[in-house]
Scaffold this motif. Structure first.
Motif, PDB file in Angstrom:
ATOM      1  N   GLU A 222       0.821  -1.216   0.000  1.00  0.00           N
ATOM      2  CA  GLU A 222       0.000   0.000   0.000  1.00  0.00           C
ATOM      3  C   GLU A 222       0.852   1.263   0.000  1.00  0.00           C
ATOM      4  O   GLU A 222       0.521   2.247  -0.664  1.00  0.00           O
ATOM      5  N   ARG A 223       1.957   1.233   0.737  1.00  0.00           N
ATOM      6  CA  ARG A 223       2.826   2.416   0.820  1.00  0.00           C
ATOM      7  C   ARG A 223       3.493   2.693  -0.529  1.00  0.00           C
ATOM      8  O   ARG A 223       3.552   3.842  -0.959  1.00  0.00           O
TER       9      ARG A 223
ATOM     10  N   THR B  11       2.345   1.867  -3.442  1.00  0.00           N
ATOM     11  CA  THR B  11       1.289   2.362  -4.326  1.00  0.00           C
ATOM     12  C   THR B  11       0.986   3.828  -4.048  1.00  0.00           C
ATOM     13  O   THR B  11       0.888   4.641  -4.973  1.00  0.00           O
ATOM     14  N   LYS B  12       0.864   4.181  -2.777  1.00  0.00           N
ATOM     15  CA  LYS B  12       0.557   5.571  -2.404  1.00  0.00           C
ATOM     16  C   LYS B  12       1.674   6.510  -2.863  1.00  0.00           C
ATOM     17  O   LYS B  12       1.412   7.553  -3.466  1.00  0.00           O
TER      18      LYS B  12
ATOM     19  N   MET C  14       1.705   6.876  -6.674  1.00  0.00           N
ATOM     20  CA  MET C  14       0.625   7.737  -7.148  1.00  0.00           C
ATOM     21  C   MET C  14       0.917   9.204  -6.848  1.00  0.00           C
ATOM     22  O   MET C  14       0.630  10.074  -7.675  1.00  0.00           O
ATOM     23  N   GLU C  15       1.487   9.479  -5.669  1.00  0.00           N
ATOM     24  CA  GLU C  15       1.861  10.856  -5.340  1.00  0.00           C
ATOM     25  C   GLU C  15       2.913  11.386  -6.310  1.00  0.00           C
ATOM     26  O   GLU C  15       2.915  12.561  -6.650  1.00  0.00           O
TER      27      GLU C  15
ATOM     28  N   SER D  84       2.460  -4.663  -5.966  1.00  0.00           N
ATOM     29  CA  SER D  84       1.185  -4.039  -5.604  1.00  0.00           C
ATOM     30  C   SER D  84       0.064  -5.054  -5.444  1.00  0.00           C
ATOM     31  O   SER D  84      -0.833  -4.869  -4.623  1.00  0.00           O
TER      32      SER D  84
ATOM     33  N   ASN E 289       3.631  13.626   3.025  1.00  0.00           N
ATOM     34  CA  ASN E 289       4.423  13.562   1.799  1.00  0.00           C
ATOM     35  C   ASN E 289       5.896  13.492   2.186  1.00  0.00           C
ATOM     36  O   ASN E 289       6.556  14.519   2.342  1.00  0.00           O
TER      37      ASN E 289
END
Length: 104
Positions: A8-9, A11-12, A15-16, A39, A71
């Motif tokens: 999850e991290r 992926t996050k 995406m950022e 993922s 962030n």
């Protein structure tokens, strides 16, 4: 527990950063499905690859696991810039941060 968090991290953070799984895989020197396999839970990165992923996001491993930082790349860059300031300027920045954080 950490398997799901890691997936999850990544992926996050990806995406950022605004990159696709394919582009990130390619940038890291892997096949196009490398990040997709992470993922989707089919694989986890090796320790060496984990460090490469952190470097890709311009964060430290500690920042990767610190979910309290929204962030981490911006946080890291801010800290690096602050370290270059004189002590007097650091105090001014700290006062400003305290004021902004308090909402006053």
């Amino acid at each position: 527990m950490y398997t799901e968090f890691t997936r999850e991290r990544i992926t996050k953070l990806r995406m950022e950063k605004g990159v696709s799984e394919y582009k990130m895989s390619y940038d890291l020197g892997h096949s196009r499905s490398y990040i997709n396999n992470i993922s989707s839970g089919k694989a986890l990165p090796s320790m060496q690859e984990f460090f490469a992923i952190c470097e890709y996001f311009d964060i430290t491993p500690t920042e990767f696991f610190n979910v309290d930082v929204a962030n981490p790349a911006v946080f890291s860059e801010t800290a690096e810039c602050i370290q270059k300031l004189s002590e007097k300027d650091m105090v001014l920045v700290l006062e400003l941060i305290r004021r902004l954080a308090s909402g006053n």
